[in-house]
Scaffold this motif. Structure first.
Motif, PDB file in Angstrom:
ATOM      1  N   ALA A   1       2.769  -4.325   2.950  1.00  0.00           N
ATOM      2  CA  ALA A   1       1.966  -5.015   3.968  1.00  0.00           C
ATOM      3  C   ALA A   1       2.281  -6.500   4.015  1.00  0.00           C
ATOM      4  O   ALA A   1       2.331  -7.105   5.080  1.00  0.00           O
TER       5      ALA A   1
ATOM      6  N   PRO B   1       1.982  -9.218  15.423  1.00  0.00           N
ATOM      7  CA  PRO B   1       1.519  -7.968  16.028  1.00  0.00           C
ATOM      8  C   PRO B   1       0.606  -7.190  15.074  1.00  0.00           C
ATOM      9  O   PRO B   1       0.485  -7.527  13.897  1.00  0.00           O
ATOM     10  N   ASP B   2      -0.036  -6.154  15.603  1.00  0.00           N
ATOM     11  CA  ASP B   2      -0.894  -5.308  14.771  1.00  0.00           C
ATOM     12  C   ASP B   2      -0.118  -4.801  13.564  1.00  0.00           C
ATOM     13  O   ASP B   2       1.026  -4.378  13.701  1.00  0.00           O
ATOM     14  N   GLY B   3      -0.745  -4.860  12.414  1.00  0.00           N
ATOM     15  CA  GLY B   3      -0.092  -4.339  11.210  1.00  0.00           C
ATOM     16  C   GLY B   3       0.909  -5.297  10.605  1.00  0.00           C
ATOM     17  O   GLY B   3       1.670  -4.930   9.716  1.00  0.00           O
ATOM     18  N   ALA B   4       0.916  -6.549  11.081  1.00  0.00           N
ATOM     19  CA  ALA B   4       1.889  -7.507  10.563  1.00  0.00           C
ATOM     20  C   ALA B   4       1.561  -7.926   9.135  1.00  0.00           C
ATOM     21  O   ALA B   4       2.421  -8.444   8.422  1.00  0.00           O
ATOM     22  N   GLY B   5       0.317  -7.749   8.733  1.00  0.00           N
ATOM     23  CA  GLY B   5      -0.068  -8.146   7.380  1.00  0.00           C
ATOM     24  C   GLY B   5      -0.982  -9.359   7.348  1.00  0.00           C
ATOM     25  O   GLY B   5      -1.212  -9.939   6.287  1.00  0.00           O
ATOM     26  N   LYS B   6      -1.541  -9.704   8.494  1.00  0.00           N
ATOM     27  CA  LYS B   6      -2.406 -10.895   8.557  1.00  0.00           C
ATOM     28  C   LYS B   6      -3.668 -10.701   7.726  1.00  0.00           C
ATOM     29  O   LYS B   6      -4.027 -11.548   6.905  1.00  0.00           O
ATOM     30  N   THR B   7      -4.339  -9.569   7.966  1.00  0.00           N
ATOM     31  CA  THR B   7      -5.589  -9.330   7.247  1.00  0.00           C
ATOM     32  C   THR B   7      -5.346  -9.233   5.750  1.00  0.00           C
ATOM     33  O   THR B   7      -6.102  -9.781   4.942  1.00  0.00           O
ATOM     34  N   THR B   8      -4.279  -8.542   5.370  1.00  0.00           N
ATOM     35  CA  THR B   8      -3.971  -8.403   3.948  1.00  0.00           C
ATOM     36  C   THR B   8      -3.761  -9.775   3.314  1.00  0.00           C
ATOM     37  O   THR B   8      -4.244 -10.042   2.204  1.00  0.00           O
TER      38      THR B   8
ATOM     39  N   PHE C   1       0.874  -1.161   0.000  1.00  0.00           N
ATOM     40  CA  PHE C   1       0.000   0.000   0.000  1.00  0.00           C
ATOM     41  C   PHE C   1       0.912   1.211   0.000  1.00  0.00           C
ATOM     42  O   PHE C   1       2.089   1.083   0.333  1.00  0.00           O
TER      43      PHE C   1
ATOM     44  N   ARG D   1      -7.141 -11.527   2.978  1.00  0.00           N
ATOM     45  CA  ARG D   1      -7.945 -10.944   1.898  1.00  0.00           C
ATOM     46  C   ARG D   1      -7.495 -11.459   0.541  1.00  0.00           C
ATOM     47  O   ARG D   1      -8.314 -11.749  -0.332  1.00  0.00           O
TER      48      ARG D   1
ATOM     49  N   VAL E   1       3.808   1.415   2.538  1.00  0.00           N
ATOM     50  CA  VAL E   1       4.036   0.236   3.380  1.00  0.00           C
ATOM     51  C   VAL E   1       3.904  -1.033   2.543  1.00  0.00           C
ATOM     52  O   VAL E   1       2.991  -1.173   1.734  1.00  0.00           O
TER      53      VAL E   1
ATOM     54  N   GLU F   1      -9.161 -13.260  12.768  1.00  0.00           N
ATOM     55  CA  GLU F   1      -9.404 -12.963  14.186  1.00  0.00           C
ATOM     56  C   GLU F   1     -10.850 -13.265  14.576  1.00  0.00           C
ATOM     57  O   GLU F   1     -11.571 -12.393  15.055  1.00  0.00           O
TER      58      GLU F   1
END
Ligand code: ATP
Ligand code: MG
Lengths: 377, 337
Positions: free
Chosen positions: B22, B41-48, B17, B51, B20, B164
């Protein structure tokens, strides 16, 4: 395309509309309010219309003419001014609605049996009362003419009848003044342009905003199913809304309905495809409900208001502007509705407008199927 | 499905993005019938990552195969075989529980009878049987999550992607959740889940740690814990913050993490370290109750990996232990903390 998925989309959309107070408001209240606001927003109390007079002659004859206005319950001659600019500024400031200009050669022309033109300037911003004012003015002038004519005939024995005084009416701000009855069919078209686009402009953007889109696009549903499923309920609602407006027009505003119901329904269906696709298009592109609804209001309201023939007659526009009106779909629908309500002439005479609508429906409908992508950002 | 026995394969998957990266060249595989945990951790790229695997986000580079479909070419047909539950609640709040379920069942072409049986079963397992006609928007946060799971499972997917899923869910509901997931595993479904709860990571067959879009570890929980370099010391103290600041960076301590009742340290030589720590804490005028060696948890490993930066060399060990992990961790189901 899978019929069951399409039905599932449509059913879901219908439930959402039913349970969302704001959607209900747009669906039911907005057409009614807009019908009243546009069709009825003017005062019908046109008695004692304030008149300023600029009598350039101040002869016995001209004073007689002015007295006739004073005597009528419809007019109230507020003031006599001494110059043209005074008259103009009074109209601009709203101190009077009609300015009457009696020419300096009024009595001379009358004496020689010539036709005299008296100028009446109307404040056309309030087109309904202006149109009534205009017909009253003509009626008064007519009555005066007839009286003069009688006197003239009496004096001369038999002769050919003449109408010595006519009113040369010019309406400012609304050059081609139209009466209530002609305005209402246009109002129906206006209302549907705005309501139709507005309805669908929210539908996709809402899914993005609430986060339901991510899960939706992870399913096998296709973009076409999403679009058709979302638009189908609004086509039904749109037809119901237009019929509501038409019924209000006929029963409340006393507009005739002379054409065929199916021409009305067919053109409405085509126009709905146009405006719903447009709203869907904005919704997909804008991704937020606020932006989508604002863009759709601006993109449909203004052209429909200014360039469709609603506010200004198309044949009196400058050539360039007239050219632009061809890409305003509301123009075609407006013309068809006026015909269907007021004239009821054969369908074939409207083929150009119907074709124009059909082309826009096809182009915008296809564009809408293309614009949606089943991907995030 | 591909012959390799992998339900999900990632090959150099990358997504950036503005400003960053991701997900940065992610490569791993999830075997059929496995439950695989993605933590970080938060922002590690799990959601990306999720998706992209769900086919709702196009990768910049690399490729991925899910349920035998190449996502760069066949994302749409793959969607018939995938269930995706996004991190953010993605259901319709104006629809009731049943209406949401029906909507998703219809989109996946689930016949009516099957839908009714399955939803009754799933709602019962989720403890939501009496909420069927409640509007989804009126459910509690945990209930919403469970409804999300029910909707995701209403058809028969080969691969389930959960982002999550138990976030904000109370411990009892989390148990319901995991019970449902294990039932599915018995039916041969493959599950990839992300989680913020590391005790949940220990319930997975294999776990991968993501950090700044890259994978630091990938192994069974047991192997991961065994591979921790050094030992974990637990310091019980009332006010751990100054103690951590005091000890951080001391030779022989590679990471320090605040936990519920004090501090966890990863150290090279625990026996030599305990007296030294006591001395240092006392000398600084701070206090602590007990210092003892404890069994490492996944959490210790991850903090060590993220803080100590030792992760890279362990990345190639990822594929070799899954087989044993399977049976071993099945028994784990009741055993979360
Ligand atoms: N749509 C987006 N536009 C811009 N940046 C994004 C977008 N989505 C994610 N990012 C960025 O990419 C990085 C990874 O985000 P991602 O959501 O994948 O992390 P995550 O591991 O799921 O974190 P969390 O535990 O908070 O959910 C973050 O730095 C985030 O800011
Ligand atoms: Mg996330």
């Amino acid at each position: 395309m899978n019929w069951n998925r399409l039905c599932a989309m449509a059913r879901k959309e219908m439930i959402q509309i039913r349970r969302d107070a704001r959607s209900i408001g747009i669906v039911i209240a907005m057409p009614i309010v807009m019908m009243f606001a546009f069709g009825y927003g003017v005062s019908f109390d046109t008695k004692h219309i304030p008149v300023y007079v600029y009598d350039q002659e101040k002869s016995q004859q001209s004073q007689d003419f002015v007295k006739r206005f004073q005597a009528s319950v419809y007019f109230n001659v507020v003031k006599t001014v001494q110059s043209y600019p005074e008259l103009v500024s009074a109209i601009d400031a709203g101190r009077c609605q009609i300015g009457l200009v009696v020419p300096p050669d009024f009595s001379k022309k009358l004496r020689s049996g010539q036709k005299v033109s008296v100028q009446a300037i109307f404040d056309g911003t309030d087109s309904n009362s202006a149109s009534l004012g205009m017909s009253y003015t003509e009626a008064v002038a007519q009555a005066h003419s007839q009286q003069l004519q009688l006197a003239w005939l009496r004096g001369r024995g038999q002769g050919q009848p003449r109408l010595p005084v006519s009113v040369d009416a010019r309406t400012w701000f609304n050059e081609n003044l139209e009466s209530m009855v002609t305005i209402v069919p246009g109002v129906v078209a206006m209302v549907m342009a705005v309501v139709g686009t507005f309805l669908t402009s929210l539908t996709v953007a809402r899914e993005w905003e609430r986060g339901t889109m991510e899960q939706l696009i992870s399913t096998p549903v296709t973009p076409l199913e999403i679009m058709l499923g979302k638009l189908a309920p609004y086509v039904v609602i749109g037809l119901a809304d237009t019929s509501l407006c038409a019924v209000m027009g006929v029963w409340w505003f006393g507009v005739p309905f002379r054409g065929h119901i199916w021409v009305f329904l067919l053109s409405t269906l085509l126009f709905l495809i146009v405006v719903l696709s447009l709203g869907y298009f904005f919704s997909v592109v804008a991704k937020t409900q606020l932006a989508a609804s604002q863009v759709s209001l601006i993109a449909t309201f203004l052209p429909a208001f200014l360039l469709s023939g609603f506010m200004y007659p198309i044949d009196q526009m400058p050539a360039v502007v007239r050219g632009i009106t061809h890409v305003v779909p509301a123009r075609y629908y407006m013309a068809i509705l006026r015909n269907v309500f007021l004239k009821g002439s054969p369908v074939l005479t409207m083929w150009q407008d119907l074709l124009g609508l059909a082309i826009f429906a096809a182009v915008l409908g296809l564009a809408a199927t293309r614009v949606f992508r089943k991907k995030l950002a | 499905m591909s012959d390799s026995g992998n339900a999900i394969e990632l090959n150099g998957l990358t997504k950036s993005f503005p400003g960053v990266r991701a997900v940065d060249g992610l490569t791993f595989a999830v075997r059929r019938g496995e439950i695989f945990g993605l933590v970080g951790p938060d922002g590690a790229g799990k959601t990306t990552t999720m998706r992209m695997l769900a086919g709702v986000l196009a990768p910049d580079q690399g490729s991925a195969t899910v349920a035998g479909f190449d996502l760069t070419r066949d994302a749409e047909p793959a969607k018939h075989h995938i269930s995706y539950m996004p991190q953010r609640f993605g259901l319709y709040e104006e629809l009731t529980v049943d209406e949401n379920i029906r909507f998703y069942a219809d989109l996946f072409g689930v016949p009516r009878r099957e839908r009714e049986e399955r939803s009754a079963e799933l709602l019962k397992a989720a403890g939501m049987a009496e909420f069927r006609s409640r509007l989804a928007g009126k459910l509690s946060g945990g209930m919403k999550q469970k409804l999300g799971l029910v909707c995701a499972l209403i058809h028969t997917p080969e691969v389930i992607l959960l982002d999550e899923p138990t976030n904000g869910v109370d411990p009892v509901s989390r148990r319901d959740f995991w019970r449902i997931l294990y039932t599915l595993l018995d039916q041969g479904v493959t599950i990839l889940t992300t989680t913020a709860y590391l005790d949940e990571a220990e319930r997975c067959h294999r776990v991968a740690l993501l950090h700044e879009g890259r994978m630091l570890f990938c192994d069974t929980p047991a192997n991961l814990k065994a591979s921790l370099p050094g030992a974990v010391l637990s310091i019980v103290c009332a006010d751990p913050r100054p103690v951590r600041d005091l000890l951080a960076g001391i030779e022989g301590i590679s990471s320090a993490m605040i936990v519920g009742d004090g501090l966890h340290l990863v150290v090279r030589d625990p026996q030599r370290m305990i007296p030294e720590l006591r001395n240092r804490i006392a000398a600084a005028g701070l206090s602590c109750d007990a210092i003892e060696q404890v069994a490492p948890s996944i959490e210790d490993l991850f903090v060590e990996a993220v803080q100590g930066g030792h992760g890279q060399d362990r990345q190639d060990a990822r594929d070799d232990h899954g087989g044993q992990g399977h049976t071993e961790d099945r028994e784990h189901q009741g055993g979360g903390r």
